[in-house]
Write a protein that holds these residues in place. Structure first.
Motif, PDB file in Angstrom:
ATOM      1  N   LEU A 102       0.826  -1.199   0.000  1.00  0.00           N
ATOM      2  CA  LEU A 102       0.000   0.000   0.000  1.00  0.00           C
ATOM      3  C   LEU A 102       0.864   1.255   0.000  1.00  0.00           C
ATOM      4  CD1 LEU A 102      -2.650   1.609   0.305  1.00  0.00           C
ATOM      5  CD2 LEU A 102      -2.441   1.276   2.787  1.00  0.00           C
ATOM      6  N   PHE A 103       1.857   1.313   0.885  1.00  0.00           N
ATOM      7  CA  PHE A 103       2.722   2.486   0.942  1.00  0.00           C
ATOM      8  C   PHE A 103       3.469   2.688  -0.367  1.00  0.00           C
ATOM      9  CE2 PHE A 103       3.206   2.167   5.846  1.00  0.00           C
ATOM     10  CZ  PHE A 103       1.994   2.830   5.997  1.00  0.00           C
ATOM     11  N   TYR A 104       3.993   1.613  -0.926  1.00  0.00           N
ATOM     12  CA  TYR A 104       4.718   1.708  -2.192  1.00  0.00           C
ATOM     13  C   TYR A 104       3.785   2.132  -3.319  1.00  0.00           C
ATOM     14  CZ  TYR A 104       7.797   0.485  -6.070  1.00  0.00           C
ATOM     15  OH  TYR A 104       8.578   0.534  -7.210  1.00  0.00           O
ATOM     16  N   GLN A 105       2.561   1.629  -3.287  1.00  0.00           N
ATOM     17  CA  GLN A 105       1.564   1.987  -4.296  1.00  0.00           C
ATOM     18  C   GLN A 105       1.308   3.494  -4.292  1.00  0.00           C
ATOM     19  OE1 GLN A 105      -2.328   0.436  -3.442  1.00  0.00           O
ATOM     20  NE2 GLN A 105      -3.132   0.855  -5.477  1.00  0.00           N
ATOM     21  N   ILE A 106       1.095   4.065  -3.106  1.00  0.00           N
ATOM     22  CA  ILE A 106       0.825   5.500  -3.012  1.00  0.00           C
ATOM     23  C   ILE A 106       2.051   6.300  -3.453  1.00  0.00           C
ATOM     24  CG2 ILE A 106       0.272   7.403  -1.441  1.00  0.00           C
ATOM     25  CD1 ILE A 106      -1.234   5.341   0.295  1.00  0.00           C
ATOM     26  N   TYR A 107       3.220   5.889  -2.995  1.00  0.00           N
ATOM     27  CA  TYR A 107       4.457   6.614  -3.288  1.00  0.00           C
ATOM     28  C   TYR A 107       4.761   6.630  -4.784  1.00  0.00           C
ATOM     29  CZ  TYR A 107       9.333   8.119  -2.713  1.00  0.00           C
ATOM     30  OH  TYR A 107      10.527   8.808  -2.778  1.00  0.00           O
ATOM     31  N   THR A 108       4.430   5.552  -5.482  1.00  0.00           N
ATOM     32  CA  THR A 108       4.755   5.437  -6.909  1.00  0.00           C
ATOM     33  C   THR A 108       3.546   5.633  -7.812  1.00  0.00           C
ATOM     34  OG1 THR A 108       4.453   3.019  -6.856  1.00  0.00           O
ATOM     35  CG2 THR A 108       6.686   3.872  -6.432  1.00  0.00           C
ATOM     36  N   LEU A 109       2.391   5.955  -7.241  1.00  0.00           N
ATOM     37  CA  LEU A 109       1.192   6.136  -8.050  1.00  0.00           C
ATOM     38  C   LEU A 109       1.436   7.197  -9.126  1.00  0.00           C
ATOM     39  CD1 LEU A 109      -1.665   4.746  -7.469  1.00  0.00           C
ATOM     40  CD2 LEU A 109      -2.428   7.044  -6.890  1.00  0.00           C
ATOM     41  N   LYS A 110       0.846   7.004 -10.294  1.00  0.00           N
ATOM     42  CA  LYS A 110       1.070   7.940 -11.388  1.00  0.00           C
ATOM     43  C   LYS A 110       0.436   9.301 -11.123  1.00  0.00           C
ATOM     44  CE  LYS A 110       1.390   4.367 -14.957  1.00  0.00           C
ATOM     45  NZ  LYS A 110       0.792   3.814 -16.195  1.00  0.00           N
ATOM     46  N   LYS A 111      -0.552   9.339 -10.265  1.00  0.00           N
ATOM     47  CA  LYS A 111      -1.269  10.580 -10.002  1.00  0.00           C
ATOM     48  C   LYS A 111      -0.860  11.183  -8.662  1.00  0.00           C
ATOM     49  CE  LYS A 111      -4.920   8.964 -12.988  1.00  0.00           C
ATOM     50  NZ  LYS A 111      -6.298   8.476 -13.181  1.00  0.00           N
ATOM     51  N   VAL A 112      -0.976  12.493  -8.566  1.00  0.00           N
ATOM     52  CA  VAL A 112      -0.609  13.210  -7.340  1.00  0.00           C
ATOM     53  C   VAL A 112      -1.589  12.853  -6.229  1.00  0.00           C
ATOM     54  CG1 VAL A 112      -0.376  15.488  -6.284  1.00  0.00           C
ATOM     55  CG2 VAL A 112       0.434  15.099  -8.629  1.00  0.00           C
ATOM     56  N   VAL A 113      -1.043  12.568  -5.041  1.00  0.00           N
ATOM     57  CA  VAL A 113      -1.860  12.243  -3.871  1.00  0.00           C
ATOM     58  C   VAL A 113      -1.616  13.300  -2.792  1.00  0.00           C
ATOM     59  CG1 VAL A 113      -2.487  10.508  -2.162  1.00  0.00           C
ATOM     60  CG2 VAL A 113      -1.628   9.783  -4.407  1.00  0.00           C
TER      61      VAL A 113
END
Length: 270
Positions: A102-113
């Motif tokens: 989950l953390f890696y997903q958010i950190y590398t997500l293509k869209k700004v979070v």
């Protein structure tokens, strides 16, 4: 000029998480306030699903992560953690990797979070705020990693915290386990800005919508990717990589459109 979608969509198969998307901004809300939005296996699974949905949603360009109730997220559900702690090492490793993903997903997500924190963010909950690209907090918000106070480890979260605020500050937070104020978190680089609580929701929403209008989604995606990647490279390799991305960007449709609009003295609406 692109038309602005105004539709709102919702993911219906979620119990602990609310997902909405309107005007190209997805809002993912932790919705387990009776448990201080504590993270158990199902909640982590639903968060992963919600971020997957946002990334695949063509109507979404920027994502806001927020929480229902007075606590942003208290970290791992300790009752759940106690239960899985009696399982095998293999089971505990699988569960730990579930949160890691989950953390890696958010950190590398293509869209700004963008994290919107209006309450206490502890341990894994502070980790959620840490891995987001931007974090805005109310003055009453508190941040901390108190794992050492209960004999646990801030293991996964520290990888991202070290990147964000450096070793000295990370050691202070991780080894003392003490909570810090929103203002101190801003001074440490953990929080982007502190906003009055009655303005926080409007400010974050306006920022997200402004980023959708004013910024190329492709440019934000590649910039976010590069920020993560260059930190892994030796200096000369990082510069070479940056030059290559610079050259590639010049030939993209977004860059050509943006430059032409600037030269024509027109406001580009993406």
């Amino acid at each position: 000029m692109k038309h602005l979608p105004t539709t709102s969509t919702a993911v219906t198969a979620l119990h602990y998480i609310d997902y909405q998307c309107s005007n190209r901004v997805a809002t993912i809300t932790l919705n387990r306030p009776e448990k201080r939005n504590a993270l158990n296996y199902q909640m982590v699974s639903e968060l992963k699903q919600a971020f997957d949905t946002a990334e695949d949603d063509d109507e979404c360009k920027v994502i806001i992560l927020k929480a229902a109730g007075p606590v942003f997220c208290s970290g791992a559900d300790l009752e759940y953690l106690q239960t899985v702690g009696n399982s095998s090492y293999a089971d505990n490793l699988d569960d730990s990797k579930h949160l890691l993903q989950l953390f890696y997903q958010i950190y590398t997500l293509k869209k700004v979070v963008i994290a919107q924190v209006a309450g206490t963010a502890l341990a894994g909950g502070c980790g959620l705020a840490t891995v987001c690209d931007l974090t805005y907090a109310a003055p009453s918000a508190k941040f901390g990693y108190p794992e050492v106070k209960i004999g646990f480890l801030p293991a996964i979260v520290k990888v991202f915290l070290l990147r964000k605020i450096g070793e000295a500050r990370a050691k202070e937070l991780l080894l003392t386990g003490d909570l810090i104020s929103a203002e101190k978190a801003k001074a440490y680089g953990l929080v982007t800005e502190v906003m009055p609580e009655n303005q926080l929701d409007t400010f974050v929403r306006d920022l997200a919508e402004r980023m959708c209008l004013q910024n190329s989604g492709q440019s934000m995606e590649v910039t976010k990717e590069m920020i993560a990647h260059v930190q892994e490279l030796p200096l000369l390799d990082a510069l070479e990589y940056a030059a290559e991305r610079n050259a590639l960007a010049r030939a993209t449709d977004d860059c050509q459109l943006g430059i032409q609009a600037f030269l024509d003295k027109q406001s580009m609406i993406w």
